[in-house]
Design an enzyme around this catalytic site. Sequence first.
Site, PDB file in Angstrom:
ATOM      1  N   GLY A  55      63.567  54.830  59.770  1.00 15.51           N
ATOM      2  CA  GLY A  55      63.056  55.673  60.373  1.00 15.51           C
ATOM      3  C   GLY A  55      64.545  55.595  60.997  1.00 15.51           C
ATOM      4  O   GLY A  55      64.844  56.031  61.647  1.00 15.51           O
ATOM      5  N   CYS A  82      66.370  49.579  55.950  1.00 15.59           N
ATOM      6  CA  CYS A  82      66.792  49.403  57.052  1.00 15.59           C
ATOM      7  C   CYS A  82      65.700  49.650  58.100  1.00 15.59           C
ATOM      8  O   CYS A  82      65.518  48.363  58.707  1.00 15.59           O
ATOM      9  CB  CYS A  82      67.226  51.615  56.589  1.00 15.59           C
ATOM     10  SG  CYS A  82      68.154  52.077  58.350  1.00 15.59           S
ATOM     11  N   TYR A  83      65.313  50.681  58.813  1.00 15.64           N
ATOM     12  CA  TYR A  83      64.115  50.798  59.892  1.00 15.64           C
ATOM     13  C   TYR A  83      63.035  49.698  60.027  1.00 15.64           C
ATOM     14  O   TYR A  83      62.849  48.808  59.953  1.00 15.64           O
ATOM     15  CB  TYR A  83      63.707  52.377  60.155  1.00 15.64           C
ATOM     16  CG  TYR A  83      62.731  52.017  61.773  1.00 15.64           C
ATOM     17  CD1 TYR A  83      63.129  52.063  62.608  1.00 15.64           C
ATOM     18  CD2 TYR A  83      61.130  51.373  60.803  1.00 15.64           C
ATOM     19  CE1 TYR A  83      62.309  52.506  63.706  1.00 15.64           C
ATOM     20  CE2 TYR A  83      60.832  52.146  62.241  1.00 15.64           C
ATOM     21  CZ  TYR A  83      60.636  51.957  63.880  1.00 15.64           C
ATOM     22  OH  TYR A  83      59.937  52.002  65.064  1.00 15.64           O
ATOM     23  N   HIS A 171      69.844  50.602  51.900  1.00 13.65           N
ATOM     24  CA  HIS A 171      69.243  51.924  51.052  1.00 13.65           C
ATOM     25  C   HIS A 171      69.256  52.065  49.541  1.00 13.65           C
ATOM     26  O   HIS A 171      70.539  52.626  49.351  1.00 13.65           O
ATOM     27  CB  HIS A 171      69.365  52.830  51.552  1.00 13.65           C
ATOM     28  CG  HIS A 171      69.165  53.806  52.565  1.00 13.65           C
ATOM     29  ND1 HIS A 171      67.627  54.113  52.939  1.00 13.65           N
ATOM     30  CD2 HIS A 171      69.806  53.977  54.267  1.00 13.65           C
ATOM     31  CE1 HIS A 171      67.721  54.450  54.687  1.00 13.65           C
ATOM     32  NE2 HIS A 171      68.142  54.605  55.269  1.00 13.65           N
ATOM     33  N   GLU A 173      67.823  53.381  47.664  1.00 13.45           N
ATOM     34  CA  GLU A 173      67.059  54.609  46.695  1.00 13.45           C
ATOM     35  C   GLU A 173      68.452  55.214  46.709  1.00 13.45           C
ATOM     36  O   GLU A 173      67.381  56.178  45.600  1.00 13.45           O
ATOM     37  CB  GLU A 173      65.597  55.016  47.270  1.00 13.45           C
ATOM     38  CG  GLU A 173      66.336  55.655  48.878  1.00 13.45           C
ATOM     39  CD  GLU A 173      65.589  54.723  49.998  1.00 13.45           C
ATOM     40  OE1 GLU A 173      66.089  55.320  51.043  1.00 13.45           O
ATOM     41  OE2 GLU A 173      66.762  53.159  49.740  1.00 13.45           O
ATOM     42  N   ASP A 229      55.434  74.022  37.383  1.00 14.57           N
ATOM     43  CA  ASP A 229      54.063  73.204  37.638  1.00 14.57           C
ATOM     44  C   ASP A 229      52.859  74.072  37.199  1.00 14.57           C
ATOM     45  O   ASP A 229      51.938  73.187  36.621  1.00 14.57           O
ATOM     46  CB  ASP A 229      54.587  73.503  39.106  1.00 14.57           C
ATOM     47  CG  ASP A 229      55.268  72.692  39.831  1.00 14.57           C
ATOM     48  OD1 ASP A 229      56.096  72.229  39.164  1.00 14.57           O
ATOM     49  OD2 ASP A 229      55.797  72.915  40.862  1.00 14.57           O
ATOM     50  N   LYS A 372      58.519  66.904  40.283  1.00 15.16           N
ATOM     51  CA  LYS A 372      59.070  67.980  39.635  1.00 15.16           C
ATOM     52  C   LYS A 372      59.645  66.864  38.154  1.00 15.16           C
ATOM     53  O   LYS A 372      59.154  67.465  37.076  1.00 15.16           O
ATOM     54  CB  LYS A 372      60.136  68.548  40.187  1.00 15.16           C
ATOM     55  CG  LYS A 372      60.791  69.602  39.064  1.00 15.16           C
ATOM     56  CD  LYS A 372      59.498  70.763  39.143  1.00 15.16           C
ATOM     57  CE  LYS A 372      59.154  71.657  40.432  1.00 15.16           C
ATOM     58  NZ  LYS A 372      58.813  72.908  40.529  1.00 15.16           N
TER      59      LYS A 372
END
Length: 527
Positions: A55, A82-83, A171, A173, A229, A372
């Site tokens: 955040g 993190c946050y 993080h 990710e 898409d 995607k």
Amino acid sequence: MARETVIVIDFGGQYNQLVARRVRECNVYCEIYSYKTPIDEIKAMNPKGIILTGGPNSVYEEGAATCSAEFFQLGIPVLGLCYGAQLMNLVLGGEVTKAPVREYGKIEVTVDTSSALFANVSEKTICWMSHNDYIAKAAPGFKIIGHTADCPVAATEYLEGDSKLYSIQFHPEVLHTVEGKKMLSNFVYGICGCQGDWKMDAFAEEQIKLIREKVGDGKVLCALSGGVDSSVAAVLLSKAVGDQLTCVFVDHGLLRKNESEEVEAVFGAEGNYNLNFIRVDARERFYEKLKGVSEPEKKRKIIGEEFIRVFEEEAKKIGTVDFLVQGTIYPDVVESGLGGESAVIKSHHNVGGLPDYVDFKEIIEPLRDLFKDEVRKVGLELGIPEYLVFRQPFPGPGLGIRIIGDVTAEKVRIVQDADFIYREEVGKAADEYKAANSGELPSWMPDQYFAALTNMRSVGVMGDERTYDYAVALRAVKTIDFMTAESAEIPFSVLQTVMNRIINEVKGVNRVMYDLTSKPPGTIEFE
């Protein structure tokens, strides 16, 4: 279809989509929800695990995003990032303060490899830190399982009773965290007990079955743009209901050069799909609606609403239409402010631009849950040609948002021609490299690249005459997920060739620039 799910609770950080996508790369379904989601709704979802994201604020500030202690007493494994890590420890009795030394960037973290979270992770591992605050004191009962030279509590775990609570200050990710994917895999498999049932072949089969059941003998109208898409959505519907499907392709005059003809060749009468194809030439209609409009959000809304108006008119021509199909994907939903807590980045004509009086029984969005890269995998599973599946992303509003300022037919011609030259020369240079290097792509090859028309005009000299023409901007990025991106380092010789051709071949242009901006702070598109 019931499937195992891990949910991401969003506290307003910029990486919520990336966290969800990394979990899905582990073949585990993941969705994003705001921290304001009632706890009873969370319980009703019966998630296998919960991840708390970062955040933008300090957890101890008045009015900061928070959650109750009950959140950590559900018997569901929780991972705070993190946050989220700071919040977990603060809510459960720990202490969070401003850090004496701010950590930002790649930092070596020492971790306890006996923890399930760090199984098969190196004891000293490089992670991405980004924090001004830190956990000064872990919550009671929490064991410290990671630290850095300046952050004594970089990771914690709490394993009493049926609780499985983990927090990490960094993080996992982002790709800068070298073993981050391994850590997330450890969480969803080793800690949450997931089996990994989220696979695209199963998704395609499931969607075809669900669409057949929903549509019955109804008629379906598909908004076909020719992009990845909408093309995948159209083929899914074609396989599900065949010629009950009518695909309306609106040539709004904002497509890439020759794209209208390419789309008709694939989906029209000479194509391989069982569907009804209608091409509508609405170029002048869109240009008229966009006349004098320069604000990008307003352009998006106008283009989105005009799409729907065209579909309604076509629907009336073919009789009763029960369903409208759109190629909405998950980032469209999240970025439009309908998923999670992050601020609205941009409206999407598939999501935010829909008028309230759509003239159909129901909208079908078969790809609404997919990122995607997952859409592309479904496309391959459906047998769609690779050149179409891997076509570069193209925004729903088309060149309307690659033309800064108001849109005219003349500006569209300029950007179409410049973009065609740019893509042709980059493709040629890549092919030459592959031919000389056993088919290997060059390291500089962009994941997305296009030309945009700025609203800037400047003085130039051509053939001893003064010119006052437009500047074209070239955009090219390297990215894994299209949520973060860096400018691609296309060889200068290639850029020089592109510049020379554009200035010599495209009337109305006397200057070519290259955009070096990363995402963030910029977006990949050029509006």
